[in-house]
Write a protein that holds these residues in place. Structure first.
Motif, PDB file in Angstrom:
ATOM      1  N   TYR A  53     -56.987 -31.002 -16.441  1.00 36.51           N
ATOM      2  CA  TYR A  53     -56.720 -32.184 -15.841  1.00 36.51           C
ATOM      3  C   TYR A  53     -57.919 -32.368 -15.305  1.00 36.51           C
ATOM      4  CZ  TYR A  53     -55.400 -35.810 -12.856  1.00 36.51           C
ATOM      5  OH  TYR A  53     -55.139 -37.183 -12.118  1.00 36.51           O
ATOM      6  N   SER A  54     -58.440 -31.543 -14.461  1.00 32.68           N
ATOM      7  CA  SER A  54     -59.725 -31.725 -13.512  1.00 32.68           C
ATOM      8  C   SER A  54     -61.048 -32.112 -14.335  1.00 32.68           C
ATOM      9  CB  SER A  54     -60.008 -30.563 -12.677  1.00 32.68           C
ATOM     10  OG  SER A  54     -58.832 -30.553 -11.763  1.00 32.68           O
ATOM     11  N   VAL A  55     -60.973 -31.086 -15.323  1.00 34.91           N
ATOM     12  CA  VAL A  55     -62.039 -31.097 -16.239  1.00 34.91           C
ATOM     13  C   VAL A  55     -62.294 -32.837 -16.736  1.00 34.91           C
ATOM     14  CG1 VAL A  55     -63.051 -30.411 -18.433  1.00 34.91           C
ATOM     15  CG2 VAL A  55     -62.454 -28.984 -16.915  1.00 34.91           C
ATOM     16  N   GLN A  56     -61.098 -33.307 -17.514  1.00 34.28           N
ATOM     17  CA  GLN A  56     -61.044 -34.457 -18.092  1.00 34.28           C
ATOM     18  C   GLN A  56     -61.214 -35.344 -17.008  1.00 34.28           C
ATOM     19  OE1 GLN A  56     -61.505 -32.823 -21.299  1.00 34.28           O
ATOM     20  NE2 GLN A  56     -61.301 -35.244 -21.325  1.00 34.28           N
ATOM     21  N   ALA A  57     -60.288 -35.702 -15.967  1.00 33.93           N
ATOM     22  CA  ALA A  57     -60.221 -36.654 -15.057  1.00 33.93           C
ATOM     23  C   ALA A  57     -61.615 -36.843 -14.248  1.00 33.93           C
ATOM     24  CB  ALA A  57     -58.837 -36.641 -14.291  1.00 33.93           C
ATOM     25  N   VAL A  58     -61.900 -35.568 -13.623  1.00 36.40           N
ATOM     26  CA  VAL A  58     -62.934 -35.507 -12.482  1.00 36.40           C
ATOM     27  C   VAL A  58     -64.237 -35.316 -13.117  1.00 36.40           C
ATOM     28  CG1 VAL A  58     -63.627 -34.423 -10.338  1.00 36.40           C
ATOM     29  CG2 VAL A  58     -61.127 -34.772 -10.749  1.00 36.40           C
ATOM     30  N   GLY A  59     -64.221 -34.284 -14.103  1.00 37.24           N
ATOM     31  CA  GLY A  59     -65.565 -33.869 -14.626  1.00 37.24           C
ATOM     32  C   GLY A  59     -65.962 -34.927 -15.815  1.00 37.24           C
ATOM     33  N   ARG A  60     -65.031 -35.613 -16.308  1.00 34.73           N
ATOM     34  CA  ARG A  60     -65.479 -36.504 -17.671  1.00 34.73           C
ATOM     35  C   ARG A  60     -65.047 -37.851 -17.554  1.00 34.73           C
ATOM     36  NH1 ARG A  60     -64.144 -31.986 -22.446  1.00 34.73           N
ATOM     37  NH2 ARG A  60     -65.906 -30.653 -21.992  1.00 34.73           N
ATOM     38  N   GLY A  61     -64.634 -38.284 -16.611  1.00 33.90           N
ATOM     39  CA  GLY A  61     -63.929 -39.794 -16.356  1.00 33.90           C
ATOM     40  C   GLY A  61     -63.049 -40.215 -17.194  1.00 33.90           C
ATOM     41  N   THR A  62     -62.133 -39.262 -17.596  1.00 31.12           N
ATOM     42  CA  THR A  62     -60.895 -39.572 -18.354  1.00 31.12           C
ATOM     43  C   THR A  62     -59.816 -40.459 -17.523  1.00 31.12           C
ATOM     44  OG1 THR A  62     -61.347 -37.843 -19.969  1.00 31.12           O
ATOM     45  CG2 THR A  62     -58.927 -39.087 -19.912  1.00 31.12           C
ATOM     46  N   PRO A  63     -59.261 -41.672 -17.768  1.00 29.57           N
ATOM     47  CA  PRO A  63     -58.178 -42.218 -16.935  1.00 29.57           C
ATOM     48  C   PRO A  63     -57.095 -41.039 -16.423  1.00 29.57           C
ATOM     49  CG  PRO A  63     -58.859 -43.622 -18.741  1.00 29.57           C
ATOM     50  CD  PRO A  63     -59.381 -42.374 -19.082  1.00 29.57           C
ATOM     51  N   GLU A  64     -56.698 -41.231 -15.018  1.00 30.99           N
ATOM     52  CA  GLU A  64     -55.799 -40.107 -14.610  1.00 30.99           C
ATOM     53  C   GLU A  64     -54.619 -40.009 -15.528  1.00 30.99           C
ATOM     54  OE1 GLU A  64     -55.627 -41.042 -10.486  1.00 30.99           O
ATOM     55  OE2 GLU A  64     -57.534 -40.509 -10.198  1.00 30.99           O
ATOM     56  N   MET A  65     -54.063 -41.029 -15.719  1.00 26.66           N
ATOM     57  CA  MET A  65     -52.807 -41.239 -16.473  1.00 26.66           C
ATOM     58  C   MET A  65     -52.974 -40.279 -17.766  1.00 26.66           C
ATOM     59  SD  MET A  65     -50.220 -42.253 -14.750  1.00 26.66           S
ATOM     60  CE  MET A  65     -48.916 -42.955 -16.053  1.00 26.66           C
ATOM     61  N   LEU A  66     -54.101 -40.653 -18.520  1.00 26.24           N
ATOM     62  CA  LEU A  66     -54.283 -40.254 -19.922  1.00 26.24           C
ATOM     63  C   LEU A  66     -54.619 -38.501 -19.746  1.00 26.24           C
ATOM     64  CD1 LEU A  66     -54.824 -40.491 -22.957  1.00 26.24           C
ATOM     65  CD2 LEU A  66     -56.889 -41.238 -22.374  1.00 26.24           C
ATOM     66  N   ALA A  67     -55.389 -38.228 -18.923  1.00 22.60           N
ATOM     67  CA  ALA A  67     -55.999 -36.949 -18.627  1.00 22.60           C
ATOM     68  C   ALA A  67     -54.608 -36.059 -18.098  1.00 22.60           C
ATOM     69  CB  ALA A  67     -56.639 -36.893 -17.602  1.00 22.60           C
ATOM     70  N   GLY A  68     -53.427 -36.740 -17.307  1.00 25.92           N
ATOM     71  CA  GLY A  68     -52.543 -36.042 -17.069  1.00 25.92           C
ATOM     72  C   GLY A  68     -51.481 -35.907 -18.135  1.00 25.92           C
ATOM     73  N   TYR A  69     -51.316 -36.749 -19.103  1.00 22.78           N
ATOM     74  CA  TYR A  69     -50.379 -36.614 -20.153  1.00 22.78           C
ATOM     75  C   TYR A  69     -50.996 -35.792 -21.302  1.00 22.78           C
ATOM     76  CZ  TYR A  69     -47.077 -39.995 -18.206  1.00 22.78           C
ATOM     77  OH  TYR A  69     -46.323 -40.639 -17.109  1.00 22.78           O
ATOM     78  N   SER A  70     -52.508 -35.585 -21.296  1.00 23.67           N
ATOM     79  CA  SER A  70     -53.378 -34.846 -22.220  1.00 23.67           C
ATOM     80  C   SER A  70     -52.783 -33.328 -21.969  1.00 23.67           C
ATOM     81  CB  SER A  70     -54.481 -35.013 -22.248  1.00 23.67           C
ATOM     82  OG  SER A  70     -55.321 -34.511 -21.146  1.00 23.67           O
ATOM     83  N   VAL A  71     -52.706 -32.921 -20.468  1.00 21.61           N
ATOM     84  CA  VAL A  71     -52.161 -31.646 -20.232  1.00 21.61           C
ATOM     85  C   VAL A  71     -50.667 -31.510 -20.583  1.00 21.61           C
ATOM     86  CG1 VAL A  71     -51.652 -30.071 -18.402  1.00 21.61           C
ATOM     87  CG2 VAL A  71     -53.654 -31.665 -18.283  1.00 21.61           C
ATOM     88  N   SER A  72     -49.811 -32.434 -20.745  1.00 21.75           N
ATOM     89  CA  SER A  72     -48.667 -32.191 -21.327  1.00 21.75           C
ATOM     90  C   SER A  72     -48.586 -32.114 -22.905  1.00 21.75           C
ATOM     91  CB  SER A  72     -47.678 -33.312 -20.815  1.00 21.75           C
ATOM     92  OG  SER A  72     -47.261 -33.222 -19.604  1.00 21.75           O
ATOM     93  N   ALA A  73     -49.755 -32.819 -23.448  1.00 21.74           N
ATOM     94  CA  ALA A  73     -49.838 -32.570 -24.795  1.00 21.74           C
ATOM     95  C   ALA A  73     -50.346 -31.245 -25.264  1.00 21.74           C
ATOM     96  CB  ALA A  73     -50.845 -33.542 -25.270  1.00 21.74           C
ATOM     97  N   TYR A  74     -50.993 -30.524 -24.258  1.00 22.76           N
ATOM     98  CA  TYR A  74     -51.468 -29.149 -24.546  1.00 22.76           C
ATOM     99  C   TYR A  74     -50.207 -28.166 -24.510  1.00 22.76           C
ATOM    100  CZ  TYR A  74     -52.764 -24.471 -22.544  1.00 22.76           C
ATOM    101  OH  TYR A  74     -53.009 -23.175 -22.406  1.00 22.76           O
ATOM    102  N   TRP A  75     -49.504 -28.379 -23.484  1.00 23.13           N
ATOM    103  CA  TRP A  75     -48.334 -27.554 -23.314  1.00 23.13           C
ATOM    104  C   TRP A  75     -47.307 -27.826 -24.592  1.00 23.13           C
ATOM    105  CZ3 TRP A  75     -48.700 -23.430 -20.751  1.00 23.13           C
ATOM    106  CH2 TRP A  75     -49.265 -23.661 -19.710  1.00 23.13           C
ATOM    107  N   PHE A  76     -47.375 -29.039 -25.002  1.00 19.21           N
ATOM    108  CA  PHE A  76     -46.378 -29.487 -26.541  1.00 19.21           C
ATOM    109  C   PHE A  76     -46.959 -28.567 -27.531  1.00 19.21           C
ATOM    110  CE2 PHE A  76     -45.989 -31.863 -30.312  1.00 19.21           C
ATOM    111  CZ  PHE A  76     -44.394 -31.778 -30.186  1.00 19.21           C
ATOM    112  N   GLY A  77     -48.250 -28.674 -27.642  1.00 15.92           N
ATOM    113  CA  GLY A  77     -48.663 -27.676 -28.591  1.00 15.92           C
ATOM    114  C   GLY A  77     -48.417 -26.192 -28.677  1.00 15.92           C
ATOM    115  N   LEU A  78     -48.618 -25.696 -27.500  1.00 16.18           N
ATOM    116  CA  LEU A  78     -48.033 -24.352 -27.185  1.00 16.18           C
ATOM    117  C   LEU A  78     -46.792 -24.059 -27.537  1.00 16.18           C
ATOM    118  CD1 LEU A  78     -49.404 -21.904 -24.460  1.00 16.18           C
ATOM    119  CD2 LEU A  78     -46.913 -22.550 -24.575  1.00 16.18           C
ATOM    120  N   THR A  79     -45.890 -24.961 -27.071  1.00 12.29           N
ATOM    121  CA  THR A  79     -44.314 -25.166 -27.393  1.00 12.29           C
ATOM    122  C   THR A  79     -44.053 -25.103 -28.799  1.00 12.29           C
ATOM    123  OG1 THR A  79     -43.835 -26.005 -25.343  1.00 12.29           O
ATOM    124  CG2 THR A  79     -42.110 -26.162 -26.833  1.00 12.29           C
ATOM    125  N   LEU A  80     -44.498 -26.004 -29.592  1.00  9.78           N
ATOM    126  CA  LEU A  80     -44.587 -25.946 -31.080  1.00  9.78           C
ATOM    127  C   LEU A  80     -45.065 -24.785 -31.718  1.00  9.78           C
ATOM    128  CD1 LEU A  80     -43.899 -27.883 -33.500  1.00  9.78           C
ATOM    129  CD2 LEU A  80     -46.107 -28.640 -33.151  1.00  9.78           C
TER     130      LEU A  80
END
Length: 391
Positions: A233-260
């Motif tokens: 989240y910090s890498v994407q939202a703070v370091g790369r300027g990704t919108p905060e909501m998108l960065a937050g849900y991308s972390v959930s997508a990471y955990w979704f991939g791990l779950t799958l």
């Protein structure tokens, strides 16, 4: 599987959801915690580091406590410690007190992780259960960031998020309390050895090279899993300027991939064999990390990284009863899982220190050589502790 055993399995699954939420949500809350206490990426990592002593105690004590108290009582104690830590996180006005509470959090999570992994892995007839168990951790870990992102978006603060996480663990305490009061048989079977024999088995496990090597593999793995979850989240939202909501849900997508990845682990073990599954997972992991490092806007690769990581931990745990004597399995798995949890503190902490000295872009760059270490350790385990080719 007998109907009665499914009660314990259900409790195990819920416990892994609870610890997954507690650990997975932290990455979203780090910027808010930094703002509250005026911290840098390096100083906020004291929260990871403080968990070390709790994990170390869990590594030594899990099999001994299970022998003395029985599994259900040990898990109830662990859940109480975890609840206490989360409530201190939620209400502490002083940073040092919050850091100290990390000891309780590390001990609680370490004991839950070790005890339940041993409980599930003890039945080798059900490889699917090991993967599904860790998939439920992934479910908790994806719910944690999603819930934290949503609650912050509706103007709740990070302390209230921790109150919600604590409430989830309180429900677990209720289920474990029932298991203790009603003397639920499957969760009493762990206390089959005397304290003396449990201590002897622990000493033997600590001198067994296969156990030590597998513990190192899991320590690096868990550290990488936590580093991505805590810093993406910090890498994407703070370091790369990704919108905060998108960065937050991308972390959930990471955990979704791990779950799958964990949900399909049992089927892939049957199709590929355990060793070959780990080869494919580690190769995909290296490719995914390279893309995340080199392509600044490639947040879509995060679920791929999660999917690659997914089977590694449960497959390694599932293989252990085939690699050591049966009497050593509880001590070996307890030691492995607790030492693995050390990685969750040390590797994300190191990432924070490096990020403070350079930039957040160092996080994906440092993960790639760690993937190389995992590949090397896995190949050594295959060579020194070969398993049935059909597994």
């Amino acid at each position: 599987m007998p109907r009665q055993r499914w009660i314990g399995v259900a409790l195990s699954f819920y416990a892994f959801i609870a610890i997954g939420m507690a650990e997975g949500g932290l990455g979203i809350l780090i910027p808010s915690i930094q703002t509250t206490y005026h911290l840098t990426p390096a100083t906020v990592t004291l929260l990871f580091l403080s968990q070390l002593s709790g994990y170390i105690v869990a590594a030594i004590a899990s099999s001994l406590l299970s022998s003395r108290l029985g599994l259900a009582r040990m898990l109830l104690l662990a859940a109480a410690l975890l609840t206490s830590a989360l409530m201190i996180y939620a209400f502490s006005p002083i940073w040092s007190v919050m850091v100290a509470a990390g000891i309780l959090l590390g001990l609680g999570i370490g004991l839950i992780d070790a005890g339940i992994n041993t409980y599930i892995a003890s039945d080798q007839r059900h490889a699917d259960l090991t993967g599904i168990l860790h998939a439920f951790y992934g479910i908790g870990a994806l719910l944690g960031p999603a819930l934290a992102t949503t609650l912050l978006a509706i103007d709740l603060n990070w302390r209230q998020v921790y109150q919600v996480f604590a409430a989830v663990v309180v429900v677990l305490m209720g289920g474990l309390g029932w298991a203790v009061v009603c003397r639920y048989a499957p969760m009493r079977r762990q206390a089959t050895h005397s304290a003396a024999s449990a201590s002897l088995n622990l000493r033997v496990a600590l001198r067994t090279p296969i156990v030590i090597m597998a513990a190192l593999l899991l320590m690096i793995y868990v550290g990488m899993e936590s580093a991505v979850g805590n810093w993406a989240y910090s890498v994407q939202a703070v370091g790369r300027g990704t919108p905060e909501m998108l960065a937050g849900y991308s972390v959930s997508a990471y955990w979704f991939g791990l779950t799958l990845g964990r949900l399909v682990m049992g089927r892939l073990v049957r199709r590929l064999g355990a060793d070959r599954l780990l080869d494919w997972s580690l190769g995909l992991l290296a490719i995914g990390l390279l893309m995340w490092w080199q392509l600044p806007n490639a947040w879509l690769v995060l679920p791929v990284i999660g999917f690659a990581l997914g089977p590694i931990f449960p497959t390694t745990i599932w293989l252990m009863p085939q690699r050591v004597a049966t009497a050593l399995v509880p001590a070996a798995i307890g030691f492995m899982t607790s030492v693995a949890s050390l990685g969750a503190a040390t590797i994300p902490t190191s990432m924070g220190w490096f990020a403070t000295r350079t930039s957040l872009e160092i996080v994906p760059a440092l993960l790639l050589p760690l993937a190389g270490l995992l590949i090397g350790l896995h190949r050594c385990l295959v060579r020194w502790a070969p398993t049935n080719p059909g597994l």
